[in-house]
Design an enzyme around this catalytic site. Structure first.
Site, PDB file in Angstrom:
ATOM      1  N   GLY A 161     -35.993   8.954  11.066  1.00 37.35           N
ATOM      2  CA  GLY A 161     -36.092  10.410  10.920  1.00 37.35           C
ATOM      3  C   GLY A 161     -36.365  11.108  12.239  1.00 37.35           C
ATOM      4  O   GLY A 161     -37.331  10.798  12.932  1.00 37.35           O
ATOM      5  N   HIS A 162     -35.514  12.032  12.589  1.00 34.41           N
ATOM      6  CA  HIS A 162     -35.641  12.762  13.845  1.00 34.41           C
ATOM      7  C   HIS A 162     -36.532  13.986  13.673  1.00 34.41           C
ATOM      8  O   HIS A 162     -36.592  14.572  12.599  1.00 34.41           O
ATOM      9  CB  HIS A 162     -34.260  13.225  14.315  1.00 34.41           C
ATOM     10  CG  HIS A 162     -33.487  13.876  13.207  1.00 34.41           C
ATOM     11  ND1 HIS A 162     -32.677  13.145  12.345  1.00 34.41           N
ATOM     12  CD2 HIS A 162     -33.421  15.154  12.787  1.00 34.41           C
ATOM     13  CE1 HIS A 162     -32.154  13.977  11.450  1.00 34.41           C
ATOM     14  NE2 HIS A 162     -32.596  15.193  11.691  1.00 34.41           N
TER      15      HIS A 162
END
Length: 274
Positions: A161-162
């Protein structure tokens, strides 16, 4: 003496209409009003989405006192998996005279913590990761212990997850938009990362609002803060804030790092199937 009226013939079509009318009267509870709200016509509104969107109880499970302290006093469930913070208002300064930028900060434990950006259309990235040299990776962020073959829409537990999404900042010169940038990537559930409909508001939904604004040549100040409870390796959720310089876009939301088909140990990252 009055003449008898001739008996009118009932056609097959009229018979069918009479039978259908009777059926409708029964189904509507004896009222032939022309309203069909009580009849199941086979339509279902967002059944798939509602089954996979965290309900209020699950979404709230990460809101410990420590997490709520970091988010502030006004935390309201939006009915679609996430929370509205401070009535969707934030303190970002969207009047900046500079080139687009994107920067990350890690916290004292080395966890991906904050992503700060000033965006315009030139910061947008329309090419695939493979074309820009930011392809997939085998690197895993802290607590990334994958589960697969799960029931429901999201078949796996975790994504890389960015904080600052590739499509938003991939055009910023010098920014590491790869999936192995440990300052910009944390372990995030597939739902929290990918969900993007109005009825299932994961991070991708709110990023879509920013993408749309940038495509319309707007300038957007954007900040993402991964919120951790104590020393946990898995963030409790992502705090997303955005504001455009023309005032047409503003949000302040918290996307909880949860998923309906798993139970997460946030201290270690290990999850079990529900």
């Amino acid at each position: 003496m009055a003449k008898r009226k001739k008996k009118q013939k009932v056609t097959p079509a009229q018979t069918i209409i009479t039978i259908l009318t009777a059926i409708l009267i029964v189904l509507c509870g004896g009222r032939a009003t022309g309203q069909f709200s009580n009849i199941n016509l086979g339509y279902s509104q967002n059944v798939k989405t509602s089954q996979n969107t965290p309900n209020k109880e699950l979404a709230s499970s990460v809101l410990t006192d420590n997490v709520k302290k970091q988010l502030g006093n006004s935390i309201v469930y939006n009915g679609h998996g996430a929370f509205i913070i401070n009535n969707n208002k934030n303190d970002l300064n969207a009047h900046i005279s500079s080139a687009p930028y994107a920067v990350n900060e890690v916290d004292e434990l080395g966890r991906a913590h904050i992503g700060n950006a000033w965006l315009n259309k030139t910061s947008r990235q329309y090419k695939s990761r493979e074309k820009t040299g930011n392809g997939r990776t085998s690197w895993k962020p802290k607590g990334f212990h994958q589960l697969t073959n799960l029931p429901g829409e999201y078949k796996h537990a975790y994504d890389r997850g960015h904080l600052l999404g590739y499509a938003l900042v991939g055009g910023v010169r010098g920014f590491n938009a790869s999936e192995s940038n440990e300052a910009n990537i944390a372990t995030q559930t597939a739902w929290a990362n990918e969900a993007r409909s109005k009825n299932s508001t994961g991070q991708n939904y709110y990023e879509g609002l920013v993408r749309k604004a940038l495509d319309q040549n707007k300038q957007v100040r954007y900040r993402v803060t991964d919120v951790y409870d104590g020393n946990n390796v898995i963030p409790s959720g992502a705090h997303l804030e955005a504001k455009s310089s023309d005032g047409s876009l503003e949000f302040n939301v918290f996307v909880p790092n949860v998923q309906t088909n798993i139970k997460i140990n946030y201290e270690t990252g290990y999850a079990t199937k529900n």
